[in-house]
Structure formats: structure tokens, C-alpha cells
Design an enzyme around this catalytic site. Structure first.
Site, PDB file in Angstrom:
ATOM      1  N   GLY A  34       2.742 -10.837  -6.963  1.00 28.45           N
ATOM      2  CA  GLY A  34       3.436 -11.938  -6.870  1.00 28.45           C
ATOM      3  C   GLY A  34       2.892 -13.347  -7.340  1.00 28.45           C
ATOM      4  O   GLY A  34       1.798 -13.331  -7.829  1.00 28.45           O
ATOM      5  N   GLY A  73       2.904 -11.874 -11.123  1.00 26.08           N
ATOM      6  CA  GLY A  73       3.532 -12.935 -10.750  1.00 26.08           C
ATOM      7  C   GLY A  73       4.462 -13.821 -11.446  1.00 26.08           C
ATOM      8  O   GLY A  73       5.065 -14.933 -11.249  1.00 26.08           O
ATOM      9  N   GLY A 130       7.442  -7.938 -12.093  1.00 27.95           N
ATOM     10  CA  GLY A 130       6.930  -7.011 -11.017  1.00 27.95           C
ATOM     11  C   GLY A 130       7.690  -7.281  -9.676  1.00 27.95           C
ATOM     12  O   GLY A 130       9.163  -7.087  -9.525  1.00 27.95           O
ATOM     13  N   SER A 179       0.936  -1.203   0.048  1.00 32.19           N
ATOM     14  CA  SER A 179      -0.005   0.113   0.027  1.00 32.19           C
ATOM     15  C   SER A 179       0.903   1.212   0.028  1.00 32.19           C
ATOM     16  O   SER A 179       0.999   1.879   0.973  1.00 32.19           O
ATOM     17  CB  SER A 179      -1.052   0.066   1.108  1.00 32.19           C
ATOM     18  OG  SER A 179      -0.147  -0.040   2.350  1.00 32.19           O
ATOM     19  N   ILE A 180       1.869   1.350  -0.805  1.00 28.68           N
ATOM     20  CA  ILE A 180       2.605   2.256  -1.091  1.00 28.68           C
ATOM     21  C   ILE A 180       1.957   3.994  -1.226  1.00 28.68           C
ATOM     22  O   ILE A 180       2.344   4.597  -0.464  1.00 28.68           O
ATOM     23  CB  ILE A 180       3.561   2.311  -2.324  1.00 28.68           C
ATOM     24  CG1 ILE A 180       4.222   0.803  -2.463  1.00 28.68           C
ATOM     25  CG2 ILE A 180       4.643   3.461  -2.365  1.00 28.68           C
ATOM     26  CD1 ILE A 180       5.043   0.608  -1.361  1.00 28.68           C
ATOM     27  N   LYS A 239      -3.295   0.809 -18.502  1.00 30.59           N
ATOM     28  CA  LYS A 239      -2.996  -0.223 -17.225  1.00 30.59           C
ATOM     29  C   LYS A 239      -4.485  -0.441 -16.667  1.00 30.59           C
ATOM     30  O   LYS A 239      -5.054   0.372 -16.035  1.00 30.59           O
ATOM     31  CB  LYS A 239      -1.913   0.111 -16.621  1.00 30.59           C
ATOM     32  CG  LYS A 239      -1.439  -0.982 -15.546  1.00 30.59           C
ATOM     33  CD  LYS A 239      -0.260  -1.060 -15.065  1.00 30.59           C
ATOM     34  CE  LYS A 239      -0.029  -2.035 -14.076  1.00 30.59           C
ATOM     35  NZ  LYS A 239       1.313  -1.855 -13.099  1.00 30.59           N
ATOM     36  N   CYS A 293      -4.516   2.038 -10.015  1.00 31.21           N
ATOM     37  CA  CYS A 293      -3.866   1.989  -8.439  1.00 31.21           C
ATOM     38  C   CYS A 293      -4.788   1.573  -7.469  1.00 31.21           C
ATOM     39  O   CYS A 293      -5.719   2.377  -7.172  1.00 31.21           O
ATOM     40  CB  CYS A 293      -2.918   2.844  -8.323  1.00 31.21           C
ATOM     41  SG  CYS A 293      -2.083   2.844  -6.861  1.00 31.21           S
TER      42      CYS A 293
HETATM   43  C1  LIG Z   1       5.491  -2.189  -4.266  1.00 32.78           C
HETATM   44  C2  LIG Z   1       4.593  -2.134  -5.619  1.00 32.78           C
HETATM   45  C3  LIG Z   1       4.629  -0.812  -6.181  1.00 32.78           C
HETATM   46  C4  LIG Z   1       3.740  -0.684  -7.345  1.00 32.78           C
HETATM   47  N1  LIG Z   1       3.541   0.624  -7.841  1.00 32.78           N
HETATM   48  C5  LIG Z   1       3.011   0.819  -8.894  1.00 32.78           C
HETATM   49  C6  LIG Z   1       2.642   1.909  -9.431  1.00 32.78           C
HETATM   50  O1  LIG Z   1       3.238   2.983  -8.937  1.00 32.78           O
HETATM   51  N2  LIG Z   1       1.970   1.863 -10.863  1.00 32.78           N
HETATM   52  C7  LIG Z   1       1.619   0.877 -11.524  1.00 32.78           C
HETATM   53  O2  LIG Z   1       0.895   0.988 -12.099  1.00 32.78           O
HETATM   54  N3  LIG Z   1       1.701  -0.446 -10.777  1.00 32.78           N
HETATM   55  C8  LIG Z   1       2.396  -0.450  -9.689  1.00 32.78           C
HETATM   56  N4  LIG Z   1       2.432  -1.721  -9.009  1.00 32.78           N
HETATM   57  C9  LIG Z   1       1.778  -2.900  -9.653  1.00 32.78           C
HETATM   58  C10 LIG Z   1       2.621  -3.555 -10.560  1.00 32.78           C
HETATM   59  O3  LIG Z   1       3.084  -2.500 -11.598  1.00 32.78           O
HETATM   60  C11 LIG Z   1       2.191  -4.945 -10.973  1.00 32.78           C
HETATM   61  O4  LIG Z   1       1.126  -4.272 -12.011  1.00 32.78           O
HETATM   62  C12 LIG Z   1       1.672  -5.699 -10.102  1.00 32.78           C
HETATM   63  O5  LIG Z   1       2.614  -5.762  -9.182  1.00 32.78           O
HETATM   64  C13 LIG Z   1       1.716  -7.225 -10.721  1.00 32.78           C
HETATM   65  O6  LIG Z   1       2.826  -7.713 -10.967  1.00 32.78           O
HETATM   66  P1  LIG Z   1       3.929  -8.754 -10.164  1.00 32.78           P
HETATM   67  O7  LIG Z   1       2.952  -9.703  -9.535  1.00 32.78           O
HETATM   68  O8  LIG Z   1       4.897  -9.263 -10.870  1.00 32.78           O
HETATM   69  O9  LIG Z   1       4.270  -7.869  -9.100  1.00 32.78           O
HETATM   70  C14 LIG Z   1       3.245  -1.690  -8.056  1.00 32.78           C
HETATM   71  C15 LIG Z   1       3.563  -3.025  -7.358  1.00 32.78           C
HETATM   72  C16 LIG Z   1       3.993  -3.253  -6.277  1.00 32.78           C
HETATM   73  C17 LIG Z   1       4.310  -4.605  -5.666  1.00 32.78           C
END
Ligand SMILES: Cc1cc2nc3c(=O)[nH]c(=O)nc-3n(C[C@H](O)[C@H](O)[C@H](O)COP(=O)(O)O)c2cc1C
Ligand SMILES: Cc1cc2nc3c(=O)[nH]c(=O)nc-3n(C[C@H](O)[C@H](O)[C@H](O)COP(=O)(O)OP(=O)(O)OC[C@H]3O[C@@H](n4cnc5c(N)ncnc54)[C@H](O)[C@@H]3O)c2cc1C
Ligand SMILES: Cc1cc2nc3c(=O)[nH]c(=O)nc-3n(C[C@H](O)[C@H](O)[C@H](O)COP(=O)(O)OP(=O)(O)OC[C@H]3O[C@@H](n4cnc5c(N)ncnc54)[C@H](O)[C@@H]3O)c2cc1C
Ligand SMILES: Cc1cc2nc3c(=O)[nH]c(=O)nc-3n(C[C@H](O)[C@H](O)[C@H](O)COP(=O)(O)O)c2cc1C
Ligand code: FES
Ligand code: FES
Lengths: 259, 315, 315, 259
Positions: free
Chosen positions: B226, B253, B274, B78-79, B174, B138
Site C-alpha cells: 500500500g 503503493g 497491487g 499473511s495469505i 520477483k 513471498c
Molecule cells: C493480499 C495480497 C496477496 C499477495 N499475494 C501475492 C502473491 O501471491 N504472489 C506475489 O508475488 N505477490 C503477492 N503479493 C504482493 C503484491 O504482488 C505486491 O508485490 C505488493 O502488494 C506491493 O504492491 P502494492 O503496495 O501495490 O500492493 C500480495 C499482496 C497482497 C496485498
């Protein structure tokens, strides 16, 4: 300089209930690591836990390093099962480090296993500074007081506080700190304080340091996603805005933190 | 003039709008910063493209800690879109990004539509930007009240349409997977002229510390990412691939070469890593190599035969 | 007449509609059969209630294999509601179920509304049935075409209303989490008179074998369950808990006592174990004991103080 | 009778490339297990893999059992790392078993590591039946031919086929089967066939058995969620409707399966 390596585990022993000391060999990382910095450790080569876990350098020597950790959840649980000879996937050294103490020595305050990085700090103190230094170690009970011998071997005086009174003074490390500060009130320049431990303790230390106008550095802990400054997970509020514990810290001037 | 039979070179290149990526592997917004912090740990130039952390008009402090909680095969975050705002982004980050030598896709976010338009206009005039990823998904924006843009097909359509007018850069929308039917939103974005889609953002979730009886995140809820979400994200990509004709950047993931290939087989033109970047910042290099190997050992020469190649037998 | 101070007994009992459960732990439909197969491995009588595999009007063959694929911390299934139909259910399974000595909740499913009504009527006359779980959320029904009942608030309202008329048994509506806003559907079910809600059914997903380039499930897509989905399910329960006043049976990835307590803290009156039964058929006994221990060590005497006790601080 | 226990691992060795033989002690389960039945094994005590994995009883004796397995994915990978002395969480015995062979013996056909349960079957054959029996083992290459010695030690003749011709006849086990059947055409009652292996092989075996009017039992494999009959994951189409491999099988009359 951040480096990802497979360090070699040289030993991994339970030195107190649920407290483990792991020794690793990894020359490249160790040769540049400074006290206060930390490592991101893949506790297991398997899929769980997913994220790395942060651990402070507890001691940096002999082409390698030690980490001292408490088993508290799944990551530290599997870490405690790792064996001599295995490889450990690490990224480090990360974050900033403690500023050097003056010849007047350092007042080090630790709560529980967070004493770990203070040993690395103590090892790098000049001999003179060590004799002027003191380590205050607090914990819940006697068996959780760690590193007493390490400090003594370095010629550093140790004072102990336990919440149940089973060793040293009954009470909190911060109460001991007040006493120690009162005793060294007249030294010039004033001895700096270095503190690691639970947030509540650090907050209290910061308060004391402010009242007594001591330079005070605290090493913060925050849940970390990456340890490298890219996830923005480890934010902390400071007087100069949001900072990252992993990148701008883990060591901060106590006065800069908005507690 | 027939020369000696040459061994054909493998070409991993893909095209997203006007962006030519030398390989299909990129990074997910917010999981790679702007590359700087990782330069010692990896070879940024090898990426097919870089997608930045979402930037907003004004600086944002982000949410209160803790901002991260690990869950089974995944993590909640929850950044709250912490960032320094577009001015500082252009001044501080763009010089570095420009220098990497790969396409730079800037992720933009906001609470109101006109913030997005302003951001798109600013980036349109900024040197070195190849594309814009419109983050209307987001889950960690405060004060959102009525949900996200990308939970509503009409809002999505309206916003993308305006952004397309505001810039000639490649526009990638997105989307959030937290919807009943993602293909409807995807079609809306496509109809509005989006050049491509990024699928998926995180799934909203939470975790509780049973001893304190408090949420594990300061913001109570957060987004799950993830390996845990891979099956869900894969289906989102496959469904959308069967509904629209614009390229998809698949994510959710991805942790191994196999994962990336799964997304490509389900129709992703490009794949973003990601959360994996947090654990293995150099993973994409391994995946790019692994992908090349897969293409080669399956006697293909480029990405065409693999993309969307899922074999589905009819009953 | 004040007697000697007695140590208060802990009471784990909860009430779902007219059903009194001696403890809040039950099993998720389709993950426990009707108990028979597990009787040697566990103590069925200890459960707070048993929820049966979903039964339909006519027998169903289910989907083509493979029907199971493991994913990170979870599993996909596309069983397709295989069952012998209501007649065989009442003849073959009810005698056994009745004998366990705990409340029996029969899960019912169908493609058309009137199938549900007929099933509810049949069960209303059947001896030993304590409640009906209305499964309008199975992602593995063929020929669904326009989505699930529980992806549409109006359809949900209409169906639940009719089922409530058809039976005086406790009616529990089981919802899908594959929606934009689950609280809207929950409110519709609640307004229609549903006595309780079961949250959640599985999340739709898929997985691909990259070597054959085929889906890992014969039915292409399936439902994701297991620890991977726990953060998502937990948020669904918390959101719904804050929107309606009827009891919630929470489920999704419960594998430990801590997991069950998380659901309770987020507002679940009862908690169901699903996929975990496949791995540890006796897990619920451990969880019931663990829950009692937690209640005791937190100096509580019943479930009231724990249920929905999440501490959320305002900014 | 299904039992969940922690069996004790007595040994776990790589007996051929990627093929492991594990021996466990567990009297309660072993004393009631029959050839053809299987176990559901929690390959690791950690969180991954989530589901148990099914393995046939390869041999049932000495208060325990053996399993013979091929490392093929995450479950068998972690299983291969388990060590002597550790506990193994198992549920068994599950499923039905092979019907006993007549004194005329059995024709056993196996593809690859699926030979495992046929050894348990062979061990329980009466002495006379064994001398009349034959085991046909097929595999890709020589090093993947398993259990040759086990059958011979039991006095059972072994014929081998490899796809690359590195051992025995070049080709498929089913081709050998045809030859063997032709040789025993005149025996009465006709020798029954027992087959384990990939589905394509079993289908071919079933065809041959039908043509030659042999009683034929096949042990099927299907992805299993539970192994206990509750998930309905392991369905197989038979002439009498959908059946469960874990509960109604794994052993089926070849003629009942709709291939
Ligand atoms: C810590 C963190 C910060 C994220 N910040 C953003 C962001 O600023 N903008 C965005 O479009 N997606 C953001 N995401 C989502 C990722 O871009 C991605 O869509 C999501 O994590 C799924 O991919 P993953 O399972 O490979 O992490 C963030 C994800 C994580 C874990
Ligand atoms: C810079 C830094 C240096 C550290 N150095 C050390 C060290 O030298 N030795 C050591 O034992 N630990 C150290 N820690 C803490 C250590 O990282 C955590 O204990 C570890 O990540 C726990 O992982 P786990 O999977 O076992 O438990 P988790 O499941 O992650 O957590 C278990 C419990 O511990 C709490 N917890 C976890 N991490 C933290 C944290 N960082 N701060 C406060 N509470 C936490 C959780 O809220 C949870 O209740 C350090 C942390 C940081 C940020
Ligand atoms: C009743 C029964 C008895 C069995 N006995 C044995 C035995 O004695 N020795 C042995 O080595 N194996 C046996 N198996 C197969 C064994 O269960 C699988 O190889 C194992 O589950 C693979 O687990 P994994 O996590 O390593 O690989 P997974 O990740 O589960 O699978 C890896 C690959 O193998 C394929 N696969 C996995 N399981 C099966 C299966 N059951 N049938 C066909 N393909 C599969 C998958 O599709 C995938 O491509 C048996 C299976 C059944 C149903
Ligand atoms: C193999 C399998 C079969 C299922 N069958 C049904 C069913 O018949 N009816 C139903 O309402 N839910 C069914 N479910 C969903 C579960 O009841 C439950 O909602 C879901 O699995 C989430 O819980 P879990 O993560 O604990 O498994 C099934 C789930 C699985 C894994
Ligand atoms: S832990 Fe990721 S930014 Fe600090
Ligand atoms: S594996 Fe679950 S029913 Fe057979």
C-alpha cells in the site's frame, strides 16, 4: 452482478450510543440486493482508512438501502461523520444471501449490531411466515438492543437478552434460543435458524442447531481486504475446504463451518 | 511523396522480454485473482498484461485467519499463497485468462527449487501463457526456515538459471525488498538470464491488538503493502535501474497516475497496481488514461523519453 | 506488623544499562533537538530520558535542501547529520541538558571508527551524560560508499567492542532496519557488549516530483519515518527481542499510546517518539499518562508484566 | 514564546480562484504575534496530512488572526474544507519578524499569494510611513492579484504586474520594482524593501537591492518538518553558515542569503 457507485447519503443518525443508521439512495444496487448480502464502503473520500469496510444491507427499499453500524474504529468513526447529501463510494451487492424461510417462519438470533441483516431478511418474509417467526436479540446492555421496533412492526415477536439484565432476560441470546427451540419443538417442518453475531455466539448457535436438528444459517464476519474474492483475506475453514466469506458467504450453513 | 502533416498517435506500448504490452500498466500478483471476480467492475481488456495470483505445484490452504490487518496507509497480509495448485489452475483458470486477449503472466511459487522447474515446464506447454513471474519473495511461506531465495544472490542465480533452461517463455523474477542490498540480488537474477524483474514484493511487518495482546495476523507476521511503502519501493526500483539493463516492473503503493509516473521516471518499464485493486478495482483504467494524458501534455509520443528520466544534478 | 492495606503505587520505571528511567518514554535522536526549542510547548522533565540529535566530531553542514518530503503517513528526511561538532555540543548544549534533570543520552555518529571512539572518550569525561547512543545507522551520511556499519555484523561487533572499552557509560547501539536479517546485527552488537539496542533508524526511500522530474529531496534519497513504518519497526523489535537478552528502545512511527504499548508488548523496554514530536511536541506527556492508565486498568503495578507479553499461540 | 492552541475558525472563504482567506480567534497567540512570523497548522484533525503546514500571519487583529492561502496540495486542500466553528490546532507564533520600517515607508514586493505577510507588516506601519509606502504585487493573471484593497485601505499605493498582462503592467513584479526604486532614488534614508514570493523572484529582488544599496528583507519558504527548530529540515545557506528558516527566519537580510 457487482456494481461500483456513488450512493447519495440521505441521512446518518446516531440511534443508540455509538450506533448509527445511515440511509442511502442508489437504485441500481438496491434493485438487485438480497438479504444477507453486503456492501464494501469507502468510509471517507480521503486517504484514510485505506481499505473499504464491509456492511450488511440492513434494509433494502425505496430505491435505496440502510446500513446500521457501530462505531468501533477509524473506518466507522469517519463514516459516522458523513453528512446528508454527500456521496458514498460503494461496491455491491456482494456475497450470497440467506435462503428463504418456509411458511413456518424463522428463528432469528443476533448479537449486538449484527442484528442488522436480519431486518432485511425479516422484511422479505411472507406475511404468514412473519407471524410464525421470532427474533432473539442479545446485547451487553439495554441501550445496545437494536431493531426491536422494526421486527415488531413487521409482526415478528421479539425476545431480548442482556448480559447485565437491564432489559429482557439476563444472560446470553443463546440461552433464549434454547428456550424458544424447546417451545417450537413440535412444529413441522422445523423452523430454520438464522444467526448473526460474534463468532463465539455463532458457534454456540451452531451447536444448538445441530443437537436439535434445525437448518441453521450463520452470517460470518472476517477481516476483508477486498470483499470481491481477489485478496483471499477472508478465508474460513469448512468441511469442504477453505472458503471465502466475501464470495462463498457471508451466509453459510452452520454445519459446514469448522469452528 | 510528403502527405499532410499528421498528428502523431501516442504509443504507450512497452516490451518486457518477448511480451508486448500495449501500455505499461499491469496488476501485482495476488491482488487481482485471475480477473474473473472483477470483470463486472472493470474492463480487463484494457490492461497491458495480467499477472496471476501465485500458483504452486500442489494446492495450498494458506494461513490461519485473520489474514489482513490495516495499518497507516497500508495493509499487512499473511495469505500464505492459498491456491488450488497448478493442475486446477490450468484446468479452471487458463481458459478464462486466455480469453481476455491480453498477455498472461503466470506467477509461480514454491519451497524447493525443483517445484519451480516443474511449474515452469508445465506452463511452457500450456497454451496462452506469455510469461512466468518467479515469486521467490513471498514472506508468507511456511517452513521457509532459512529465509527466501531472493534474500540470497547465489540461490537466486541458481534457481533462475534452471528456470530459464526449463522454458522459453519470458521469465520475470520477483524480488523481496527485505534485503541489505537489492541490487546484488537483481544482478544475480540478471546474470542468470532473467528477462525482467518485478520489484517489489511486500515488506515484512506486524501489528498487535493491545487489548488481547495478540498479533493482528493469525500468522503473527505478514507483508506490508500500500501507499505506505511507495517511497521504499521507488528507491528499490531506482537503485536497480542503475544497476542492471533488463526491464523492471515497478510496484509498491501505486494508487494514482502520479504514483505510476514516479515509478516510470525512476526506471520502471511497466508498473503494477497491487493493494489499490482491492479499493478501486477500476483504477488502472484511470491510470492508463492519465498516463496517456501526461505523455501528450509533455509532448512525448511514446514511453521512451519518460522511462528512467529522473533528473539528478551532480554537486 | 501488618499495616492497613495500601493501594499500590504504579511504577513505570525501567532500566537501560545503568540508566534508570522513571518511565519508558523517550525521544528519538534528531527529532527533538536538545529540548531547548520545545521547552515552552511541553514539560521536558516528564520524559524518561532525552536522546540528543546525533553529534559528530567536527561540525557538519548537512545536505542540500529540500531535506524533507512528506509521503503517505510518513516523511522522508535527508538532513545529513547537520550539527556543530562535539566541542560546541559540550559547550553550548550540555549545560542546558544537564539542567533538565532527566537522564541524558548523547547520540554519536561518524564515518570512521576512530571518530566514534574519540567521541565516546570525550563524553565519558563530560559531566551530566548518562549514556551514549551509537548511531551506526544514519542513511544520510555522504561518502559512505560501502554501506553503513550496522549493515555488517562484523563491523558492528568491532566498533561496539572498541566503544565499550573507551567508556564506562551505558552504550546503546542504534541499528538500521535496511538489512536482510536484523537479528544477526543485533546479536553482534550484543556480543560486543552493547548494553542496549535502539531499533529502528529510518528506512531508505525516495520521492519524485513528476512535473520537474526531480527527486523531492536535494540528496535524492532519504530516510522514511512516521506511522507508515510502524508495522516494519514492530517486527524488527519482536524479532530482536526473541534473539538477544539486552533491553531494546523501540521506535518507528509511534504516534499514540496504543502504538507505544504495541512496541512494549513486542519486547521494547523503552519507546522513543520520533517524527511525532514535529507534529505534537507534547505528545509524550499524553502517552506517559496513557501508559500509566493502561497499566492500572490491566491491574499491573509495573512494566514487567507488559514488556514482551505478546501472546503467540502455537499451532 | 511558542504556544500550541486550538484556535476557533470564524470564517474560511474562497476570495479568488483557489485562494482562501481564513479568520481565526485565538487571543493568546495573536497578542504576541508580529508581522513576518508564522504558524504551524494541523490542516486536518485526521491522520493525513501527517505534518503541519506553515502559514504566515496575514493580519493580526480583533483577538485573532487571518491566514491567506493558496490550495496547492493535500494540506491546503483539506484546510479549504474546514468550516466555521471548528477548532484548528496551531502552534505559534514562530520565527522572527520584519524589522520596523522608517518614516520613509517601505517598498513591499510580493509574488502571488506570498503577499500575505506584507499586509500584516503594512498594518503595523505608522501612518506617516504608510503614505510613503508602496506595494508591488505580481501574479500570473488578474484574478490572482490579491490584497490590492487591503493596502489601499491602509493608504498605501499599489502597483500591479501580471505575466499575461491582464492587470497592471505586463511582466514581473521585479521590473516594477526597478521603476519604483528609480523614482524614489533621492529619498533619505533610503526606503527599505520587504519581499515575499518565489525564490527566483526574491533572488532578483536581492540583486536589485544590492545594486541600489537598499536595506532589503526577504521572507523565505522552505519545506518544514516542525517549524520549531528541531528537525533541521528548513536549512538555508547564508554568509554566516547554515541557518534555519523556521527559527533564524523566515525573514532574512537579502544580502545574507547565498542564493
Ligand atoms: C493480499 C495480497 C496477496 C499477495 N499475494 C501475492 C502473491 O501471491 N504472489 C506475489 O508475488 N505477490 C503477492 N503479493 C504482493 C503484491 O504482488 C505486491 O508485490 C505488493 O502488494 C506491493 O504492491 P502494492 O503496495 O501495490 O500492493 C500480495 C499482496 C497482497 C496485498
Ligand atoms: C460481511 C460483513 C458484514 C458486516 N456488516 C456490518 C454491519 O452491518 N454493521 C456493523 O456495524 N458492522 C458490520 N460488519 C463489521 C464491520 O465491517 C467492522 O466493524 C468495520 O469494518 C470496522 O471498521 P473500523 O475501521 O471502524 O474498525 P477497525 O479498525 O477495522 O477495527 C476496530 C476493531 O474492531 C475489530 N473488527 C473490525 N472488523 C471486524 C470484523 N469484520 N469482525 C470482527 N471484528 C472486527 C477489530 O479487530 C478491531 O479491534 C460487517 C462485517 C462483515 C465482514
Ligand atoms: C514560513 C512560511 C510561511 C508560509 N506562508 C504561507 C501563506 O501565508 N500562504 C500560503 O498559501 N502559503 C504559505 N506558505 C507555503 C505553504 O506552507 C505551502 O503552500 C503548504 O505547506 C502546501 O501544503 P500542501 O499540503 O497543500 O501541499 P504540498 O503537498 O506540501 O505541496 C504541494 C506543492 O507545493 C510545493 N510546496 C509546498 N510547500 C512549499 C513551500 N513552503 N515552498 C515552496 N513550495 C512549496 C511542493 O513542492 C509541491 O509541489 C508558507 C511557507 C512557509 C515556509
Ligand atoms: C528529521 C529527522 C532527523 C533524524 N536525525 C537522526 C539522527 O541525527 N540520529 C539518529 O540516530 N536518528 C535520526 N533520525 C531517526 C529517528 O531517530 C528515528 O529512528 C526514526 O525517525 C524512526 O522513528 P519515527 O518513525 O518515530 O520518526 C532522524 C529522523 C528524522 C525524521
Ligand atoms: S475480502 Fe478479499 S477475498 Fe474476501
Ligand atoms: S522546520 Fe524543522 S527545523 Fe525548521
Amino acid at each position: 452482478m457487482k456494481i461500483q457507485r456513488r450512493a447519495k447519503i440521505l441521512s446518518n443518525k446516531e440511534i443508540a450510543p455509538e450506533r448509527f443508521l445511515m440511509r442511502c439512495e442508489e437504485p441500481a444496487i438496491s434493485s438487485i440486493a438480497e438479504p444477507g448480502q453486503f456492501l464494501m464502503v469507502r468510509c471517507s473520500d480521503g486517504p484514510a482508512p485505506f481499505l473499504r469496510r464491509p456492511f450488511a444491507f440492513h434494509s433494502i427499499r425505496d430505491n435505496g438501502f440502510y446500513i446500521l453500524y457501530q462505531v468501533i474504529g477509524p473506518g466507522t468513526e469517519v463514516l459516522s461523520l458523513r453528512e446528508k447529501g454527500e456521496g458514498l463510494d460503494i461496491i455491491g451487492p456482494l456475497g450470497n444471501s440467506f435462503s428463504p424461510a418456509s411458511e413456518n417462519g424463522a428463528v432469528m438470533v443476533a448479537g449486538g449490531v449484527a442484528v442488522a441483516p436480519l431486518v432485511a431478511l425479516a422484511e422479505r418474509l411472507p406475511k404468514k411466515a412473519r407471524t410464525n417467526s421470532i427474533a432473539i436479540i442479545g446485547a451487553g446492555t439495554k441501550s445496545h438492543i437494536l431493531c426491536r421496533e422494526e421486527f415488531r412492526r413487521l409482526g415478528i415477536k421479539v425476545e431480548v437478552a442482556t448480559e447485565d439484565g437491564s432489559a429482557g432476560r439476563k444472560g446470553l441470546a443463546t440461552e433464549l434460543l434454547k428456550k424458544v427451540i424447546a417451545q417450537t419443538e413440535n412444529r413441522k417442518p422445523k423452523t430454520a435458524i438464522y444467526a448473526c453475531g460474534p463468532k463465539a455466539m455463532l458457534k454456540e448457535v451452531a451447536k444448538i442447531a445441530k443437537q436439535k436438528r434445525r437448518r441453521c444459517e450463520v452470517s460470518l464476519e472476517e477481516k476483508m481486504g477486498c470483499g470481491t474474492g481477489i485478496c483471499l483475506g477472508c478465508a474460513v475453514k469448512t468441511t469442504s475446504g477453505i472458503k471465502l466469506v466475501c464470495k462463498d458467504g457471508p451466509v453459510f450453513n452452520a454445519g459446514d463451518i469448522i469452528w | 511523396m510528403v502527405g499532410p502533416k499528421k498528428k502523431r498517435e501516442i504509443d504507450l506500448g512497452v516490451v518486457i522480454g518477448k511480451i508486448r504490452m500495449k501500455n505499461p500498466i499491469t496488476v501485482a500478483s495476488g491482488t487481482f485473482g485471475c480477473g474473473e471476480e472483477l470483470e463486472e467492475l472493470t474492463e480487463l481488456g484494457k490492461l497491458g498484461a495480467i499477472v496471476t495470483k501465485t500458483v504452486t505445484k500442489r494446492a495450498r490452504e494458506g494461513n490461519r485467519p485473520p489474514r489482513i490487518a490495516e495499518t497507516a496507509s497500508g495493509m499487512l497480509n499473511s495469505i500464505g499463497l492459498e491456491n488450488g495448485g497448478i493442475d486446477r489452475f490450468i484446468a479452471d483458470k487458463m481458459p478464462y485468462l486466455r480469453n481476455i486477449g491480453i498477455p498472461v503472466i503466470v506467477s509461480i511459487g514454491g519451497e524447493r527449487g525443483n517445484e519451480f522447474i516443474e511449474l515452469a515446464e508445465r506452463l511452457d506447454e500450456t497454451d496462452g501463457v506469455s510469461g512466468i513471474e518467479v515469486n521467490i519473495s513471498c514472506p508468507n511461506l511456511e517452513g521457509k526456515g532459512q529465509g527466501l531465495f531472493s534474500q540470497d544472490a547465489k540461490l537466486t542465480y541458481g534457481l533462475v538459471k534452471k528456470i530459464k533452461k526449463a522454458t522459453s517463455l519470458t521469465v520475470i523474477t520477483k524480488l523481496t525488498p527485505n534485503v541489505t542490498d537489492i541490487t546484488k540480488i537483481a544482478k544475480a537474477a540478471c546474470d542468470a538470464g532473467s528477462d525482467a524483474l518485478s520489484l517489489v514484493n511486500t515488506y515484512t511487518g506486524m501489528a498487535v491488538n493491545i487489548h488481547t495482546r495478540r498479533p493482528r495476523l493469525g500468522n503473527i507476521t505478514g507483508g506490508l503493502s500500500g501507499p505506505a511503502i511507495k517511497p521504499l519501493a521507488l528507491k528499490a526500483v531506482w537503485d536497480v535501474y542503475n544497476s542492471v539493463d533488463i526491464p523492471i516492473i515497478g510496484m509498491g503503493g501505486v494508487a494514482t497516475t502520479e504514483d505510476a509516473i514516479e515509478f516510470i521516471i525512476c526506471g520502471a518499464t511497466a508498473v503494477a497496481l497491487g493493494s489499490t485493486n482491492f479499493v478501486y478495482p477500476n483504477k488502472y483504467v484511470e491510470i492508463i488514461d492519465g498516463l496517456a494524458y501526461h505523455i501528450k501534455s509533455n509532448k512525448m509520443v511514446n514511453m521512451n523519453a519518460l522511462t528512467g528520466s529522473l533528473k539528478v544534478r551532480k554537486r
